[in-house]
Write an enzyme that holds these catalytic residues in place. Sequence first.
Site, PDB file in Angstrom:
ATOM      1  N   GLY A  94      -5.592   7.620  -3.930  1.00 30.73           N
ATOM      2  CA  GLY A  94      -4.327   8.077  -4.498  1.00 30.73           C
ATOM      3  C   GLY A  94      -3.993   9.523  -4.171  1.00 30.73           C
ATOM      4  O   GLY A  94      -3.623  10.287  -5.061  1.00 30.73           O
TER       5      GLY A  94
ATOM      6  N   ARG B  27       6.306   5.458   1.717  1.00 25.14           N
ATOM      7  CA  ARG B  27       5.167   6.370   1.823  1.00 25.14           C
ATOM      8  C   ARG B  27       4.956   6.683   3.295  1.00 25.14           C
ATOM      9  O   ARG B  27       5.285   5.849   4.162  1.00 25.14           O
ATOM     10  CB  ARG B  27       3.926   5.674   1.256  1.00 25.14           C
TER      11      ARG B  27
ATOM     12  N   ARG C 195      -7.748   3.377  -4.931  1.00 28.28           N
ATOM     13  CA  ARG C 195      -8.779   3.889  -4.015  1.00 28.28           C
ATOM     14  C   ARG C 195      -8.900   5.399  -4.170  1.00 28.28           C
ATOM     15  O   ARG C 195      -9.783   5.891  -4.832  1.00 28.28           O
ATOM     16  CB  ARG C 195      -8.428   3.479  -2.569  1.00 28.28           C
TER      17      ARG C 195
ATOM     18  N   TYR D 108       6.683   8.424  -2.074  1.00 29.01           N
ATOM     19  CA  TYR D 108       5.400   8.612  -2.762  1.00 29.01           C
ATOM     20  C   TYR D 108       5.058  10.107  -2.834  1.00 29.01           C
ATOM     21  O   TYR D 108       4.653  10.615  -3.878  1.00 29.01           O
ATOM     22  CB  TYR D 108       4.330   7.844  -1.971  1.00 29.01           C
TER      23      TYR D 108
ATOM     24  N   GLY E 123       2.338   2.375  -2.988  1.00 34.77           N
ATOM     25  CA  GLY E 123       2.437   2.904  -4.349  1.00 34.77           C
ATOM     26  C   GLY E 123       3.104   1.941  -5.319  1.00 34.77           C
ATOM     27  O   GLY E 123       3.608   2.360  -6.370  1.00 34.77           O
ATOM     28  N   THR E 124       3.077   0.659  -4.979  1.00 33.37           N
ATOM     29  CA  THR E 124       3.722  -0.364  -5.815  1.00 33.37           C
ATOM     30  C   THR E 124       3.163  -0.380  -7.237  1.00 33.37           C
ATOM     31  O   THR E 124       3.920  -0.441  -8.220  1.00 33.37           O
ATOM     32  CB  THR E 124       3.463  -1.767  -5.203  1.00 33.37           C
ATOM     33  N   THR E 125       1.849  -0.324  -7.342  1.00 28.74           N
ATOM     34  CA  THR E 125       1.187  -0.435  -8.642  1.00 28.74           C
ATOM     35  C   THR E 125       1.610   0.729  -9.540  1.00 28.74           C
ATOM     36  O   THR E 125       1.895   0.553 -10.727  1.00 28.74           O
ATOM     37  CB  THR E 125      -0.349  -0.388  -8.429  1.00 28.74           C
TER      38      THR E 125
ATOM     39  N   HIS F  54       7.549  -7.394  -1.834  1.00 25.87           N
ATOM     40  CA  HIS F  54       7.430  -6.685  -0.553  1.00 25.87           C
ATOM     41  C   HIS F  54       8.453  -7.235   0.457  1.00 25.87           C
ATOM     42  O   HIS F  54       8.463  -6.837   1.609  1.00 25.87           O
ATOM     43  CB  HIS F  54       6.026  -6.862   0.038  1.00 25.87           C
TER      44      HIS F  54
ATOM     45  N   LYS G  28       0.800  -1.230   0.000  1.00 22.75           N
ATOM     46  CA  LYS G  28       0.000   0.000   0.000  1.00 22.75           C
ATOM     47  C   LYS G  28       0.837   1.288   0.000  1.00 22.75           C
ATOM     48  O   LYS G  28       0.429   2.316   0.525  1.00 22.75           O
ATOM     49  CB  LYS G  28      -1.009   0.047   1.184  1.00 22.75           C
TER      50      LYS G  28
HETATM   51  P1  A3P Z   1      -4.846   4.861  -1.287  1.00 25.28           P
HETATM   52  O1  A3P Z   1      -5.465   3.634  -0.675  1.00 25.28           O
HETATM   53  O2  A3P Z   1      -4.344   5.837  -0.268  1.00 25.28           O
HETATM   54  O3  A3P Z   1      -5.704   5.494  -2.327  1.00 25.28           O
HETATM   55  P2  A3P Z   1      -0.015  -0.425  -3.671  1.00 25.28           P
HETATM   56  O4  A3P Z   1      -0.019  -0.317  -5.158  1.00 25.28           O
HETATM   57  O5  A3P Z   1       1.358  -0.549  -3.084  1.00 25.28           O
HETATM   58  O6  A3P Z   1      -0.973  -1.467  -3.189  1.00 25.28           O
HETATM   59  O7  A3P Z   1      -0.516   0.988  -3.104  1.00 25.28           O
HETATM   60  C1  A3P Z   1      -1.871   1.344  -3.244  1.00 25.28           C
HETATM   61  C2  A3P Z   1      -2.007   2.842  -3.012  1.00 25.28           C
HETATM   62  O8  A3P Z   1      -1.459   3.553  -4.151  1.00 25.28           O
HETATM   63  C3  A3P Z   1      -3.479   3.232  -2.939  1.00 25.28           C
HETATM   64  O9  A3P Z   1      -3.523   4.361  -2.055  1.00 25.28           O
HETATM   65  C4  A3P Z   1      -3.773   3.605  -4.380  1.00 25.28           C
HETATM   66  O10 A3P Z   1      -4.920   4.405  -4.548  1.00 25.28           O
HETATM   67  C5  A3P Z   1      -2.483   4.341  -4.752  1.00 25.28           C
HETATM   68  N1  A3P Z   1      -2.252   4.397  -6.198  1.00 25.28           N
HETATM   69  C6  A3P Z   1      -2.504   3.435  -7.119  1.00 25.28           C
HETATM   70  N2  A3P Z   1      -2.160   3.856  -8.348  1.00 25.28           N
HETATM   71  C7  A3P Z   1      -1.662   5.111  -8.203  1.00 25.28           C
HETATM   72  C8  A3P Z   1      -1.146   6.087  -9.129  1.00 25.28           C
HETATM   73  N3  A3P Z   1      -1.075   5.834 -10.409  1.00 25.28           N
HETATM   74  N4  A3P Z   1      -0.723   7.268  -8.625  1.00 25.28           N
HETATM   75  C9  A3P Z   1      -0.788   7.539  -7.302  1.00 25.28           C
HETATM   76  N5  A3P Z   1      -1.289   6.656  -6.379  1.00 25.28           N
HETATM   77  C10 A3P Z   1      -1.705   5.457  -6.827  1.00 25.28           C
END
Ligand code: A3P
Length: 273
Positions: free
Chosen positions: A241, A112, A239, A170, A68-70, A88, A66
Amino acid sequence: VRGADEKTEETYAHIISTLPKKKSWGQELQRYQGFWYYPFFLDGVISVQHNFKVRPSDVLIASSPKSGTTWLKALVFAIHNRRLLATHIPYSSLPGSARDDDSGCRIVYISRDIKDVFVSSWYFFNDNSLEEAFESYCDGVTLYGPIWDHQLEYWKASIERPQSVVFLRYEDMMEDPVNGVKRLAEFLGRPFSMEEEEGGVVKEIVKVCSFKYLKNLEANKEGELQFAKVKFTKPAFFRRGVVGDSKSCLTPEMIERLNLLNDRMTCSSSSSS
Ligand code: A3P
């Protein structure tokens, strides 16, 4: 473990059976080399440590869940377009080859604010009350936790091995994604040419990897992702972001406690710099 022989499976099962256990966020976790895991992730982790060797062209994306991996996966893929691995696993538990400068593998870590990670994780895993989840989080007993140690280990590695490990935040990436992408491209040995910059390539990468863009992609609107025995819906990865989302959910006391824990990481990192 796919392909492992019976003896190896027995050895892993024996190691895992000796590890401390605790319940957190409705799940049993086990502590391995100082960090907490789902038990069913552990044979994979141990197997990777024993058997996996990075290749010189590998880029390893590392993070606490959670953080910003994606987003980072999308950015690094757009810049690098080569074999990417995401994990992770804490730095100290990575396979030796990934921690060896001679391997040529580069590690990109995204950290983050731990308050926002807590809130993001709570919405994502959503098992207990916020208060119960908060106590376990502060005790460091959450998946791949303690998060402050996770971040600190990668931060130290980025100082000791700057050519192989980069530590991103992040919040910095959100504030100035164009600069962040340029820095990342240089680290990955793929700097943008003047023509590319003038042609808007960097801005285009930032756009196609932005939260809004990725969230609205058809491919991310439905379906699931499976990690060992756990499944998550794809939309759950997008969610809100935003930076500072925790302010709306946490009490001032909770914020204070997490700030103190975060300072442990900040203090250690500034005293060793
Ligand atoms: P929130 O739950 O605060 O919105 P991970 O990818 O490590 O699981 O992290 C998920 C978090 O990154 C979520 O945060 C998600 O909304 C946010 N996120 C996903 N894609 C993003 C993007 N392109 N830019 C910024 N934040 C992003």
